[in-house]
Design an enzyme around this catalytic site. Sequence first.
Site, PDB file in Angstrom:
ATOM      1  N   GLY A 187      -6.644   9.384  -4.636  1.00  0.00           N
ATOM      2  CA  GLY A 187      -6.443   9.536  -6.077  1.00  0.00           C
ATOM      3  C   GLY A 187      -5.102   8.998  -6.520  1.00  0.00           C
ATOM      4  O   GLY A 187      -4.852   8.797  -7.687  1.00  0.00           O
ATOM      5  N   GLU A 226     -12.244  55.173   6.748  1.00  0.00           N
ATOM      6  CA  GLU A 226     -12.829  54.354   5.685  1.00  0.00           C
ATOM      7  C   GLU A 226     -12.619  54.961   4.307  1.00  0.00           C
ATOM      8  O   GLU A 226     -13.010  54.388   3.303  1.00  0.00           O
ATOM      9  CB  GLU A 226     -14.321  54.116   5.948  1.00  0.00           C
ATOM     10  CG  GLU A 226     -15.127  55.363   6.206  1.00  0.00           C
ATOM     11  CD  GLU A 226     -16.589  55.066   6.573  1.00  0.00           C
ATOM     12  OE1 GLU A 226     -17.054  53.932   6.368  1.00  0.00           O
ATOM     13  OE2 GLU A 226     -17.258  56.001   7.055  1.00  0.00           O
ATOM     14  N   ARG A 237       0.847  -1.217   0.000  1.00  0.00           N
ATOM     15  CA  ARG A 237       0.000   0.000   0.000  1.00  0.00           C
ATOM     16  C   ARG A 237       0.863   1.239   0.000  1.00  0.00           C
ATOM     17  O   ARG A 237       1.894   1.277   0.659  1.00  0.00           O
ATOM     18  CB  ARG A 237      -0.870   0.057   1.259  1.00  0.00           C
ATOM     19  CG  ARG A 237      -1.904  -1.034   1.363  1.00  0.00           C
ATOM     20  CD  ARG A 237      -2.535  -0.985   2.752  1.00  0.00           C
ATOM     21  NE  ARG A 237      -2.884  -2.315   3.193  1.00  0.00           N
ATOM     22  CZ  ARG A 237      -4.127  -2.796   3.210  1.00  0.00           C
ATOM     23  NH1 ARG A 237      -5.119  -2.062   2.837  1.00  0.00           N
ATOM     24  NH2 ARG A 237      -4.357  -4.028   3.606  1.00  0.00           N
ATOM     25  N   HIS A 278     -26.708  46.416   0.752  1.00  0.00           N
ATOM     26  CA  HIS A 278     -27.746  46.633   1.764  1.00  0.00           C
ATOM     27  C   HIS A 278     -28.328  45.311   2.241  1.00  0.00           C
ATOM     28  O   HIS A 278     -28.409  45.039   3.443  1.00  0.00           O
ATOM     29  CB  HIS A 278     -28.844  47.525   1.174  1.00  0.00           C
ATOM     30  CG  HIS A 278     -29.967  47.803   2.112  1.00  0.00           C
ATOM     31  ND1 HIS A 278     -31.116  47.034   2.131  1.00  0.00           N
ATOM     32  CD2 HIS A 278     -30.114  48.730   3.095  1.00  0.00           C
ATOM     33  CE1 HIS A 278     -31.917  47.503   3.071  1.00  0.00           C
ATOM     34  NE2 HIS A 278     -31.340  48.535   3.674  1.00  0.00           N
ATOM     35  N   ARG A 313     -25.354  51.963  13.652  1.00  0.00           N
ATOM     36  CA  ARG A 313     -25.598  52.739  12.423  1.00  0.00           C
ATOM     37  C   ARG A 313     -26.922  53.472  12.596  1.00  0.00           C
ATOM     38  O   ARG A 313     -27.975  52.863  12.520  1.00  0.00           O
ATOM     39  CB  ARG A 313     -25.697  51.809  11.225  1.00  0.00           C
ATOM     40  CG  ARG A 313     -24.395  51.176  10.763  1.00  0.00           C
ATOM     41  CD  ARG A 313     -24.686  50.277   9.572  1.00  0.00           C
ATOM     42  NE  ARG A 313     -23.498  49.851   8.867  1.00  0.00           N
ATOM     43  CZ  ARG A 313     -22.950  48.641   8.983  1.00  0.00           C
ATOM     44  NH1 ARG A 313     -23.469  47.753   9.800  1.00  0.00           N
ATOM     45  NH2 ARG A 313     -21.902  48.321   8.265  1.00  0.00           N
ATOM     46  N   GLY A 358     -13.476  51.420   8.948  1.00  0.00           N
ATOM     47  CA  GLY A 358     -14.649  50.991   8.178  1.00  0.00           C
ATOM     48  C   GLY A 358     -14.125  50.284   6.942  1.00  0.00           C
ATOM     49  O   GLY A 358     -13.987  50.868   5.872  1.00  0.00           O
ATOM     50  N   THR A 359     -13.829  49.022   7.129  1.00  0.00           N
ATOM     51  CA  THR A 359     -13.132  48.308   6.054  1.00  0.00           C
ATOM     52  C   THR A 359     -14.042  47.986   4.874  1.00  0.00           C
ATOM     53  O   THR A 359     -13.552  47.600   3.818  1.00  0.00           O
ATOM     54  CB  THR A 359     -12.495  47.024   6.603  1.00  0.00           C
ATOM     55  OG1 THR A 359     -13.461  46.369   7.427  1.00  0.00           O
ATOM     56  CG2 THR A 359     -11.255  47.333   7.410  1.00  0.00           C
ATOM     57  N   ASN A 360     -15.357  48.177   5.052  1.00  0.00           N
ATOM     58  CA  ASN A 360     -16.233  47.986   3.885  1.00  0.00           C
ATOM     59  C   ASN A 360     -15.959  49.091   2.866  1.00  0.00           C
ATOM     60  O   ASN A 360     -15.676  48.834   1.698  1.00  0.00           O
ATOM     61  CB  ASN A 360     -17.712  48.066   4.288  1.00  0.00           C
ATOM     62  CG  ASN A 360     -18.079  47.034   5.319  1.00  0.00           C
ATOM     63  OD1 ASN A 360     -17.438  45.991   5.411  1.00  0.00           O
ATOM     64  ND2 ASN A 360     -19.113  47.307   6.105  1.00  0.00           N
ATOM     65  N   ASP A 361     -16.050  50.329   3.342  1.00  0.00           N
ATOM     66  CA  ASP A 361     -15.794  51.441   2.430  1.00  0.00           C
ATOM     67  C   ASP A 361     -14.326  51.505   2.053  1.00  0.00           C
ATOM     68  O   ASP A 361     -13.989  51.826   0.914  1.00  0.00           O
ATOM     69  CB  ASP A 361     -16.254  52.764   3.060  1.00  0.00           C
ATOM     70  CG  ASP A 361     -17.719  53.018   2.775  1.00  0.00           C
ATOM     71  OD1 ASP A 361     -18.113  52.914   1.597  1.00  0.00           O
ATOM     72  OD2 ASP A 361     -18.481  53.282   3.723  1.00  0.00           O
TER      73      ASP A 361
HETATM   74  C1  PEP Z   1     -17.622  50.423   6.657  1.00  0.00           C
HETATM   75  O1  PEP Z   1     -17.601  51.156   5.676  1.00  0.00           O
HETATM   76  O2  PEP Z   1     -16.811  49.518   6.849  1.00  0.00           O
HETATM   77  C2  PEP Z   1     -18.665  50.590   7.677  1.00  0.00           C
HETATM   78  C3  PEP Z   1     -18.646  49.886   8.796  1.00  0.00           C
HETATM   79  O3  PEP Z   1     -19.675  51.459   7.375  1.00  0.00           O
HETATM   80  P1  PEP Z   1     -20.905  51.101   6.432  1.00  0.00           P
HETATM   81  O4  PEP Z   1     -20.836  49.645   6.110  1.00  0.00           O
HETATM   82  O5  PEP Z   1     -22.124  51.470   7.162  1.00  0.00           O
HETATM   83  O6  PEP Z   1     -20.626  51.961   5.251  1.00  0.00           O
HETATM   84 MG    MG Z   2     -18.782  52.953   5.696  1.00  0.00          MG
END
Ligand code: PEP
Ligand code: MG
Length: 905
Positions: free
Chosen positions: A106, A769, A97, A467, A586, A790-793
Site C-alpha cells: 500500500g 469460578e 523501490r 450450551h 461434567r 472455572g474461567t467460564n463462570d
Molecule cells: C467454568 O465455569 O469455567 C466451567 C468449567 O464450568 P461450566 O462451563 O460447566 O460452568
Molecule cells: Mg462453571
Amino acid sequence: MSEKWVYAFGGGSAEGRGDQKELLGGKGAGLAEMSRLGIPVPPGFTLTTRACIAYRRAGGEPPPGLAEEVAENMARLEELAGRRFGDPADPLLVSVRSGAAQSMPGMMDTVLNLGLTRDVVAARIAAGGDARFRRDAYRRLLTMYGDVVLGVPHREFERVLAAARERQGVATDAELSADSLARVVEEFEALVERHTGHPFPQDPQEQLWGGIRAVFDSWDNQRARSYRRLHGLPDDMGTGVNVQAMVFGNRGEDCATGVAFTRSPATGEPGIYGEFLVNAQGEDVVAGIRTPQPIEPAPGAEGAAAGGLAARFPEAHRELVEVCARLEAHYRDMQDVEFTIERGRLYMLQTRTGKRTGPAAVRIAADLVADGLIDEKTAILRVEPSSLDQLLHPGFDSKAERNVLTKGLPAGPGAACGRIALDADRAAAMAADGPVLLVREETSPEDIVGMHAAAGILTSRGGMTSHAAVVARGLGKPCIVGAGALHVDEAAGEVRVGDRVLREGDELSIDGSAGEVIAGPLAPQESEVLQALEGGGSVSPAADAFLRLLAWADEHRRLRVRANADTPDDARRARAFGAQGIGLCRTEHMFFAEDRIALVRRMILARDPEQRVEPLARLLPLQQGDFEGIFAAMDALPVTVRLLDPPLHEFLPHDDRALAGLARDMGVEPAAVAARAAALAEQNPMLGHRGCRLGLTAPDIYEMQVEAIARAAAARKRAGGDPRPEIMVPLVGTESEMVRLRERIARVVARVLEAEGVALEVPIGTMIEVPRAALVADAIARHADFFSFGTNDLTQMTFGYSRDDAGSFLPQYLEDKILPRDPFASLDASGVGQLVRLACERGRAASPHLHLGVCGEHGGDAASIAFFDEVGLDYVSCSPFRLPVARLAAARAALGRGERELDSV
Ligand code: PEP
Ligand code: MG
C-alpha cells in the site's frame, strides 16, 4: 564525519548485511545478503531508513552528504554495469523501490527504467534497436513515474492504452505494435504536461532524484499511515530506497520474470513452487492479464505440456533451484523470491521469509528440523498454535467461492455442510439419509441426540460458552453461535436471513472457524491429521510432521495437559490426543442421554427427598458404569469428576409432550408437574439454584454421585486397574460451603471404600469460578486438595455478562473494539486474570501443596495458556480437539515465547 547514508551491493559483495533490516529495510537487507552469498543480483545501492528520517526532519531536504554518496554509488554502478547513466547512446537504466523494515503493502512501490529519455529511445531505434521494446520501456517509465512521482492518476494512462488497443483491435498491451506505442508515448507525454504544467523530465538526474524523493515522501502518505495505524507500527522508522541496475525480463523470448516459494506455501511440501511469464516484467505478473506458467508443473496439471521453467530455460532453472536451496540453508526458513531472466541469465531481485498457511507452517518446521537447518525449539516457536486447528478439522477448499449469508461467533472450528433441520429429533431422523445441520435459536440438553447426529450446529443466540458451543466443542463438531441476523422460525419450518428464506431440508454450509454461514452446499475435506491421531491407517507426510512437532512440544512444556471429557469414548479420544488425565468430567452431561434425562428430570422436580429415592437409585448404576468406563480409558491418570452443576432451566421440560411423559413417569397429573416446573423456574438461572447450592439443599444427589464414583473406582481396582478419581465441587463461594461438602463427600467415600474393602486416596477439591471464592481462596484452600479455575463462570460473573445472552451484544463490542477480544474465548488477563493470580497466591500460601489447574474454555486457548504458565498452574484442561493446540502453546510458553500478551481491556 557525517553518517553513512548509502550501502552498496552487487558484484559479489555488499556493504550491508541481512541482519540490518532496521537500517536497510527488508528488501535492501535481502539484496545485501544475497550479494554477499555470491547470488546473482543486479548491482545497486540502498539509501538507509535513517536517510529517510533525516530527509523528513529537514522538511523534505536530503541530509548533507547524501547527494555525494548517491553520486559515488552511481559511478560504481556504472562501472559494474559497463554503461553510463544518461549516456545518450546506450544508457544505464535503474529502478527505484521502497523497502521498509516491515513490509507495508500500500506504500509507493516501484519506478522502473529511470534514465530513459525521448532522445535515447530515438537514438537506440536509429541504431537498429528493437523499436517496440524501447517504446514499451519508455511508456512504462512514463506511467510509473507519472503516477507515483508526479501524481497523474493511473486511470488516465489506462484510458490512453485502452484507446490504443481498440484502434489496433487487440486485447492486451503486449500486442500493441511499435507504431501504436509511438502514439501512446506521445499521448502520455502530453498527458503529463497537461496535468503538471511541465514536460516530462528529460534529465536523468532529475528523474533519479524525483524517484528517491517520492519514495521518501511516500512514508507519510495517507495509505502508509493508515496501514501503520492498523498494524500497530510506529511512524518514525522511515523507509529504505533501493536503486538498482535494470534487468529486463521483457527483452524477447529468451527473457522471463517470475516469483517462487522455496516450498509450497499451501502445504509445505518440499520443492519450488511458483510461476513465471516469458517476455514480461514483474508488474505484468501482478496485473494478471497473461496467465503465468508453473515453474514445476505437476504431471497432468495445466501447463505440464509446456514442461515448466526447466524446458524453456534449462540453465536458469538449474541455477534457480540451487539459489533457492542456498537461500533456505542460509535463512533457515522457507523463502519467497522474485527473479528475472534476461537473455537466459538468472537475476534474483528479492528474497524474504515466505508467508504460509497453518498446515504449511507445521510441515516446514518439522522438515527443516529433519534437514538439520533448525532445532526443535525453533520449530516449536515457528508454529502458531492456532494454526493447528486448520489441520484438525475438515475445511472447505480455500478456492471455492463462498456466498456468505451472515456471520456469527466461531464456536467450534471446522467446516460442515448438510440439510437444515430445525429440531433435534428431525435432525436425528434425517441424518440417516445424509449430513444434516441442526439450526436452532439455542440448544438445550434435550437436543443432545440431534447434536450428536448433526454434522454441524448453528444457533442464532448464545455466546462462546453457551450450551451449544460447549457441547459442540466437546464433540468436535463445527459450530456457529449467536448468528443474530438469523431468524429461526420453527413453527413455519424456515430460517430467514434478511429477505432470504431457507426451508428445512435446504442445503447450507457453515465454516465454524470463520463463523461464516454460507448459502448452498460446499464439500468439506477430511482431516488426515485427525485420522492419524486416532490411529487409523497410513500416516501422510502432513500428519507425520504434526505428530513430530507435538512430540517435541511435550518434551519442552512444563504445564500438564488434561481433557474435559464426559464419556468413555471422549476419554479414549482424549488419551489418543495426548491428555494426561481428565481435568473436568461434567456429570450433568452424562445425564443428557435419552434413557437418563427423564430420571434426571424426576430427580430435579421431586418435591421432597422421598420422591428422589427411586430416580436416584436408578441413576446410580448408570453413573457407576460411566465412571468405570472413564477410569478404564484413563487408567493410571487422574480423572477429576465434578459433582452435578445443572443450570436447572436446561433440564426442565420445554413442551407439552415432554411434560405429559414426565407426569406419566412420576404418576402425577401433568398440571402438578407444570406447577413444580413453574416453581423451579428462575429469573436468572446462571445465578440461581446451581452447583454446590443444589448439593447442599438436596444432599442425596451428591451422595449418590460420590457413591457411584467410589464404587466404580473400587470395581476398577479389584479388576487390576489403577483408577485415580478426584472429586470436585462446583460453584463454591464461601468457606462453609466447602467445609460442609468436603466432610460429607469424605464420609461417603470412606463408607463405600470400607464396604468394598479397597484402599484409595481420593482428593477432594473445588472449582474457583465465583469471584468471591478467588478472594477468600486462603480460607477455602484449607479444606481443598486442589483448585480448578472455572474461567467460564469466573468471566461471566466478573464481567456480569450472561454466558447465554452475550451473543446479543458481544459481536458488536468486538466489531467496535469496545473489547479487544472475546473474554469467553481468551482470558481477560487484566481483570479476570487478577482473580486467578490472587487465588493462586492466597491458596498456595494457605496450603503449599495445593494442586492448581484450569478447566474453563480458556484452557485450550493459546494466549490464555501463556498466562496460566506464568501464574504457575500445574495443568490446563480443555476439550479433546484442542489438546494439540494446548500442548504446543504450553511448550511455547515454557520456552518464554508465549502468545501475544493479553493486553488490558
Ligand atoms: C467454568 O465455569 O469455567 C466451567 C468449567 O464450568 P461450566 O462451563 O460447566 O460452568
Ligand atoms: Mg462453571
